[in-house]
Scaffold this active site. Structure first.
Site, PDB file in Angstrom:
ATOM      1  N   TYR A   1      -4.204   2.688   7.909  1.00 54.68           N
ATOM      2  CA  TYR A   1      -5.476   1.945   7.913  1.00 54.68           C
ATOM      3  C   TYR A   1      -6.373   2.427   9.051  1.00 54.68           C
ATOM      4  CZ  TYR A   1      -2.423  -1.071   5.115  1.00 54.68           C
ATOM      5  OH  TYR A   1      -1.541  -1.541   4.198  1.00 54.68           O
TER       6      TYR A   1
ATOM      7  N   TYR B   1      -2.466  -1.744 -10.683  1.00 52.73           N
ATOM      8  CA  TYR B   1      -2.589  -1.770  -9.218  1.00 52.73           C
ATOM      9  C   TYR B   1      -1.847  -2.984  -8.629  1.00 52.73           C
ATOM     10  CZ  TYR B   1      -4.599  -2.039  -4.584  1.00 52.73           C
ATOM     11  OH  TYR B   1      -4.748  -2.128  -3.226  1.00 52.73           O
TER      12      TYR B   1
ATOM     13  N   SER C   1       0.784  -1.244   0.000  1.00 55.86           N
ATOM     14  CA  SER C   1       0.000   0.000   0.000  1.00 55.86           C
ATOM     15  C   SER C   1       0.811   1.287   0.000  1.00 55.86           C
ATOM     16  CB  SER C   1      -0.910   0.030   1.223  1.00 55.86           C
ATOM     17  OG  SER C   1      -2.180  -0.411   0.866  1.00 55.86           O
TER      18      SER C   1
ATOM     19  N   VAL D   1       1.049  -3.820   3.770  1.00 54.16           N
ATOM     20  CA  VAL D   1       1.009  -5.136   4.415  1.00 54.16           C
ATOM     21  C   VAL D   1       2.259  -5.989   4.152  1.00 54.16           C
ATOM     22  CG1 VAL D   1      -1.518  -5.257   4.596  1.00 54.16           C
ATOM     23  CG2 VAL D   1      -0.375  -6.208   2.580  1.00 54.16           C
TER      24      VAL D   1
ATOM     25  N   LYS E   1       0.563   3.409  -2.963  1.00 55.06           N
ATOM     26  CA  LYS E   1      -0.591   4.310  -3.163  1.00 55.06           C
ATOM     27  C   LYS E   1      -0.167   5.775  -3.072  1.00 55.06           C
ATOM     28  CE  LYS E   1      -3.857   0.848  -1.414  1.00 55.06           C
ATOM     29  NZ  LYS E   1      -4.582   0.353  -0.236  1.00 55.06           N
TER      30      LYS E   1
HETATM   31  N1  GLU Z   1      -2.005  -5.465  -2.522  1.00 56.66           N
HETATM   32  C1  GLU Z   1      -2.732  -5.284  -1.374  1.00 56.66           C
HETATM   33  C2  GLU Z   1      -4.220  -5.429  -1.633  1.00 56.66           C
HETATM   34  O1  GLU Z   1      -4.776  -4.668  -2.363  1.00 56.66           O
HETATM   35  C3  GLU Z   1      -2.400  -3.989  -0.727  1.00 56.66           C
HETATM   36  C4  GLU Z   1      -2.671  -4.129   0.659  1.00 56.66           C
HETATM   37  C5  GLU Z   1      -2.030  -3.165   1.565  1.00 56.66           C
HETATM   38  O2  GLU Z   1      -0.819  -3.039   1.682  1.00 56.66           O
HETATM   39  O3  GLU Z   1      -2.843  -2.515   2.224  1.00 56.66           O
HETATM   40  O4  GLU Z   1      -4.827  -6.306  -1.136  1.00 56.66           O
END
Ligand code: GLU
Length: 308
Positions: A244, A192, A65, A262, A68
Site C-alpha cells: 500500500y 473480486y 489483497s 488486510v 491480487k
Molecule cells: N477486500 C478488500 C477490499 O477490497 C481488500 C483489501 C486489502 O486487503 O487491501 O476492500
C-alpha cells in the site's frame, strides 16, 4: 548468508509478538473486526526444500489483497503483458489508499494492479464466459500456487465484503464507464469479493511466495506455474506497490518483494532463495500487519540480506 533456522523463526516470532498491541484489525470489514489481533505466525519455504514454521502458521485467515498477485499472474497468462499493461492497468505506484478513486477521473487507467481499481480491471481481463468460470479458474490456480488443497472460501468474510463493498462497486462502474473494465460489472465484482475472502495460512502464502521467488516454478513438484518473466514483473510490482502507501518505507526497512492484505498476511519472495509467509491481523494505519513487518525486518537483519 547464514542459513535460516527454527531458532531464528522463533526469535522473529517473539519479536513480532511485541508489536501486536500497536495495531488493530481492519475495522471496515465487519468480519475482520472480530478476528483475534494477537495471533502471530510465520512460515519459510526455501528453494532447496526446507520448510519451517512457528506460531500460528496453520491458522486460517482471509487472503484479501494478496489474491491480487494471483489474479495478475492469471491475467498475464491469459492475455499477455502487452495487452494488460497497455490497455487495462499501469505499472506505477500511487501513494494513494488502496481503494482510492481520485485518479480514475483524470487518468482513466488504474495506476497499478495492486490498488483495488487495478485489481478489478485485472479480474475483468481473466478469461471465462461467466463469473463462476473465471472464479473456478482462479481458484484452481490459487491452490496450485499455494501448493495446497486446503483452500476454501470464508463465507462470512465474503458476505462482509459484499455488504460493505460499495466503494469497490463505485470503482468498477467507473472503470466500466471509461471502457477499462471488460465484461459484466456484477460478475467481476463477485469474483473480486470471493478471491479476497479465500482462507489461507501463513504456510500457503509462503509457498505462493516461493513460486514467485523461484522464477515461476514450484520447486516441490517441478511444475512451471507461470512464465519467469511474469514472476519477475510481479516481484517488481511487489517492491513498488505491494505494501500500500507503506511500500517505500518497507523497501527501506526490509527490501523483500512483498504483498500484504488486510487479513494480516504478507507474502515475501526472496529471489532464488525462499518464500516467507507471515500473519498477524493487527494492522498499522496503512493496512499492513505490524507483527508481520516486524518479523520480516527481524529476518532481513538476522540473515543479513538486503536487496538494496
Ligand atoms: N477486500 C478488500 C477490499 O477490497 C481488500 C483489501 C486489502 O486487503 O487491501 O476492500
Amino acid at each position: 548468508m547464514p542459513n535460516i533456522t527454527q531458532a531464528m523463526l522463533e526469535e522473529a516470532l517473539a519479536y513480532g509478538r511485541t508489536f501486536t498491541s500497536q495495531g488493530k484489525t481492519a475495522q471496515y470489514i465487519p468480519y475482520l473486526r472480530h478476528v483475534d489481533r494477537d495471533l502471530v505466525g510465520i512460515s519459510v519455504q526455501t528453494a532447496d526444500g526446507q520448510r519451517l514454521s512457528a506460531g500460528d502458521a496453520q491458522t486460517r485467515f482471509t487472503v484479501q489483497s494478496i489474491a491480487k498477485v494471483v489474479a495478475l499472474a492469471l491475467a498475464l497468462q491469459d492475455r499477455g503483458e502487452k495487452y494488460l499493461f497497455s490497455g487495462r492497468v499501469g505499472l506505477e505506484p500511487t501513494g494513494d489508499p488502496f481503494n482510492s478513486i481520485i485518479r480514475l477521473e483524470t487518468d482513466k487507467k488504474p495506476y497499478n494492479p495492486f490498488i483495488n481499481a487495478g485489481a478489478i480491471a485485472v479480474v475483468g481481463a481473466i478469461k471465462g464466459r461467466t463469473g463462476t468460470e473465471k472464479f473456478e479458474r482462479l481458484f484452481r490456480f490459487f491452490e496450485k500456487l499455494c501448493g495446497s488443497k486446503g483452500i476454501s472460501l470464508c463465507g462470512e468474510a465474503y458476505l462482509s465484503e459484499r455488504e460493505t463493498g460499495d466503494k469497490n462497486r463505485a470503482l468498477a462502474y467507473h472503470l466500466k464507464a471509461t471502457k477499462m473494465l471488460e465484461g459484466d460489472v456484477g460478475e467481476n465484482l463477485d469474483v473480486y469479493f470471493r478471491m479476497c475472502s479465500l482462507y489461507v495460512t501463513a504456510e500457503d502464502i509462503a509457498h505462493l511466495a516461493l513460486v514467485l521467488a523461484n522464477r515461476g516454478v514450484d520447486p516441490v513438484t517441478g511444475e512451471r506455474l507461470m512464465a519467469a518473466e511474469h514472476a519477475r514483473i510481479i516481484r517488481a510490482l511487489m517492491v513498488t506497490c505491494g505494501m500500500y502507501e507503506g511500500s517505500g518505507e518497507f523497501a527501506v526497512k526490509v527490501g523483500f518483494p512483498s504483498k500484504s492484505g488486510v487479513g494480516g498476511g504478507i507474502a515475501s519472495a526472496m529471489l532464488d532463495r525462499m518464500g516467507i509467509g507471515v500473519f498477524g491481523p493487527a494492522l498499522d494505519g496503512r493496512g499492513n500487519s505490524v507483527a508481520g513487518i516486524a518479523m520480516l525486518e527481524y529476518l532481513a537483519k538476522a540473515m543479513d540480506i538486503r536487496l538494496f
